[in-house]
Design a protein around this motif. Structure first.
Motif, PDB file in Angstrom:
ATOM      1  N   GLU A  44       0.831  -1.215   0.000  1.00 30.77           N
ATOM      2  CA  GLU A  44       0.000   0.000   0.000  1.00 30.77           C
ATOM      3  C   GLU A  44       0.863   1.262   0.000  1.00 30.77           C
ATOM      4  O   GLU A  44       0.583   2.210  -0.738  1.00 30.77           O
ATOM      5  CB  GLU A  44      -0.921   0.008   1.232  1.00 30.77           C
ATOM      6  CG  GLU A  44      -2.228  -0.711   1.013  1.00 30.77           C
ATOM      7  CD  GLU A  44      -3.209  -0.447   2.145  1.00 30.77           C
ATOM      8  OE1 GLU A  44      -3.102   0.621   2.796  1.00 30.77           O
ATOM      9  OE2 GLU A  44      -4.062  -1.308   2.381  1.00 30.77           O
ATOM     10  N   VAL A  45       1.887   1.252   0.805  1.00 29.25           N
ATOM     11  CA  VAL A  45       2.777   2.415   0.864  1.00 29.25           C
ATOM     12  C   VAL A  45       3.518   2.566  -0.462  1.00 29.25           C
ATOM     13  O   VAL A  45       3.632   3.671  -1.004  1.00 29.25           O
ATOM     14  CB  VAL A  45       3.775   2.292   2.035  1.00 29.25           C
ATOM     15  CG1 VAL A  45       4.751   3.474   2.026  1.00 29.25           C
ATOM     16  CG2 VAL A  45       3.036   2.223   3.363  1.00 29.25           C
ATOM     17  N   GLU A  47       2.615   1.642  -3.448  1.00 26.70           N
ATOM     18  CA  GLU A  47       1.706   2.148  -4.482  1.00 26.70           C
ATOM     19  C   GLU A  47       1.452   3.639  -4.308  1.00 26.70           C
ATOM     20  O   GLU A  47       1.403   4.386  -5.291  1.00 26.70           O
ATOM     21  CB  GLU A  47       0.388   1.371  -4.450  1.00 26.70           C
ATOM     22  CG  GLU A  47       0.519  -0.054  -4.962  1.00 26.70           C
ATOM     23  CD  GLU A  47      -0.817  -0.735  -5.126  1.00 26.70           C
ATOM     24  OE1 GLU A  47      -1.871  -0.070  -4.938  1.00 26.70           O
ATOM     25  OE2 GLU A  47      -0.832  -1.939  -5.444  1.00 26.70           O
ATOM     26  N   ARG A  48       1.286   4.085  -3.072  1.00 29.53           N
ATOM     27  CA  ARG A  48       1.073   5.514  -2.819  1.00 29.53           C
ATOM     28  C   ARG A  48       2.280   6.326  -3.275  1.00 29.53           C
ATOM     29  O   ARG A  48       2.137   7.403  -3.875  1.00 29.53           O
ATOM     30  CB  ARG A  48       0.796   5.754  -1.337  1.00 29.53           C
ATOM     31  CG  ARG A  48       0.477   7.219  -1.020  1.00 29.53           C
ATOM     32  CD  ARG A  48      -0.101   7.384   0.363  1.00 29.53           C
ATOM     33  NE  ARG A  48       0.896   7.272   1.399  1.00 29.53           N
ATOM     34  CZ  ARG A  48       0.966   6.279   2.290  1.00 29.53           C
ATOM     35  NH1 ARG A  48       0.079   5.298   2.253  1.00 29.53           N
ATOM     36  NH2 ARG A  48       1.909   6.252   3.204  1.00 29.53           N
ATOM     37  N   LEU A  49       3.469   5.821  -3.028  1.00 26.98           N
ATOM     38  CA  LEU A  49       4.675   6.536  -3.425  1.00 26.98           C
ATOM     39  C   LEU A  49       4.833   6.561  -4.944  1.00 26.98           C
ATOM     40  O   LEU A  49       5.240   7.579  -5.515  1.00 26.98           O
ATOM     41  CB  LEU A  49       5.903   5.894  -2.771  1.00 26.98           C
ATOM     42  CG  LEU A  49       5.933   5.890  -1.233  1.00 26.98           C
ATOM     43  CD1 LEU A  49       7.233   5.281  -0.726  1.00 26.98           C
ATOM     44  CD2 LEU A  49       5.744   7.289  -0.670  1.00 26.98           C
ATOM     45  N   LEU A  51       2.422   6.490  -7.169  1.00 25.77           N
ATOM     46  CA  LEU A  51       1.437   7.450  -7.686  1.00 25.77           C
ATOM     47  C   LEU A  51       1.882   8.888  -7.442  1.00 25.77           C
ATOM     48  O   LEU A  51       1.714   9.758  -8.300  1.00 25.77           O
ATOM     49  CB  LEU A  51       0.076   7.199  -7.033  1.00 25.77           C
ATOM     50  CG  LEU A  51      -0.686   5.954  -7.515  1.00 25.77           C
ATOM     51  CD1 LEU A  51      -1.843   5.639  -6.583  1.00 25.77           C
ATOM     52  CD2 LEU A  51      -1.184   6.155  -8.943  1.00 25.77           C
ATOM     53  N   ALA A  52       2.454   9.146  -6.280  1.00 22.04           N
ATOM     54  CA  ALA A  52       2.866  10.510  -5.941  1.00 22.04           C
ATOM     55  C   ALA A  52       3.941  11.023  -6.891  1.00 22.04           C
ATOM     56  O   ALA A  52       4.004  12.226  -7.177  1.00 22.04           O
ATOM     57  CB  ALA A  52       3.373  10.565  -4.501  1.00 22.04           C
ATOM     58  N   ALA A  83       5.080  12.210   0.361  1.00 21.82           N
ATOM     59  CA  ALA A  83       3.938  11.299   0.195  1.00 21.82           C
ATOM     60  C   ALA A  83       3.853  10.251   1.298  1.00 21.82           C
ATOM     61  O   ALA A  83       2.970   9.397   1.268  1.00 21.82           O
ATOM     62  CB  ALA A  83       4.031  10.612  -1.161  1.00 21.82           C
ATOM     63  N   GLY A  84       4.766  10.308   2.272  1.00 22.72           N
ATOM     64  CA  GLY A  84       4.649   9.415   3.418  1.00 22.72           C
ATOM     65  C   GLY A  84       5.793   8.460   3.651  1.00 22.72           C
ATOM     66  O   GLY A  84       5.723   7.625   4.557  1.00 22.72           O
TER      67      GLY A  84
END
Length: 242
Positions: A44-45, A47-49, A51-52, A83-84
């Motif tokens: 999940e992390v 994928e978020r990165l 996309l960012a 992005a986290g």
């Protein structure tokens, strides 16, 4: 206004998406970069990165002018952290730079680059590469694909000429070779390349479609949009070595 084609004496190429096919070369590398930045945070992390920074984790396609497409390792690292990513930008930048150097082993060239640069050199052109990647990675790519000895100039984001879309890489090419900006063609796959060329008053701005850009995203800033760098050989008139 573009200079007459007959006045062009120097060719300054972007690397990724221009000399190398972007998705085939950098899709796996971007995924590995996100994995490093996620620091064990899981899919999940990651994928978020992705996309960012501009990459669709499902299709593997990267957006034109995104951080992955046009950013430096430091800019990508900062994007990951924003992005986290739990990592620190400085240490992450170092790891990404090392990853990007190793990535040259898996890159997919647009054509036989050794032969291609050899033909351009034989026609009398001065040749350079200006990339948002680090200089070590550019040199390793040029060594692997057999065109390092044909280059008159190499500039990465860490070479001291500034970053795209600033004009410094083009102006550095001119200082080293003795050319005027009006005698230089800049060839790239992103608007960062074309805007750099415009900022330096380069004589010709050529976009290619082997990267993340499209005709729609590139035509406003380019003098010519080509399918790939091979088309440059027929676009430019014959030159004889001085």
């Amino acid at each position: 206004m573009a200079s007459p084609l007959s006045s062009i004496r120097g060719l300054l190429f972007d690397k990724d998406g221009t000399l190398l096919r972007y998705d085939e070369s950098w899709g796996p590398v971007n995924r590995e970069a996100a994995c490093i930045a996620a620091a064990g945070g899981g899919p999940e992390v990651e994928e978020r990165l992705l996309l960012a920074c501009g990459m669709d984790p499902v299709t593997g396609k990267t957006k034109a002018d995104s951080l992955f497409a046009a950013g430096t390792a430091a800019q990508i690292a900062a994007g990951f952290v924003a992005a986290g990513s739990p990592r620190e930008v400085g240490s992450l930048t170092v790891e990404l730079d090392d990853l990007f150097v190793r990535a040259s082993d898996f890159s997919v060239a647009v054509t036989d680059l050794g032969a291609y640069f050899g033909r351009l050199k034989a026609r009398g052109f001065l040749l350079g590469v200006a990339s948002s990647d680090n200089e070590r990675s550019i040199r390793e790519t040029a060594r692997r694909f057999g065109f390092l000895d044909h280059l008159d100039y190499i500039a990465g984001y860490d070479s001291g000429f500034g970053c795209k879309p600033e004009p410094g890489m083009v102006l550095g090419f001119c200082r080293l070779t003795g050319l005027q900006p009006s005698e230089v063609a800049v060839i790239g796959d992103n608007n960062h390349d074309l805007h750099m060329a415009a900022a330096a008053d380069a004589g010709l701005k050529v976009a290619v479609l082997t990267g993340t850009g499209s005709v729609a995203s590139l035509e406003a800033a380019a003098d010519h949009v080509l399918a790939d760098i091979i088309g440059l050989e027929t676009l430019l008139p014959e030159r004889m070595p001085a």
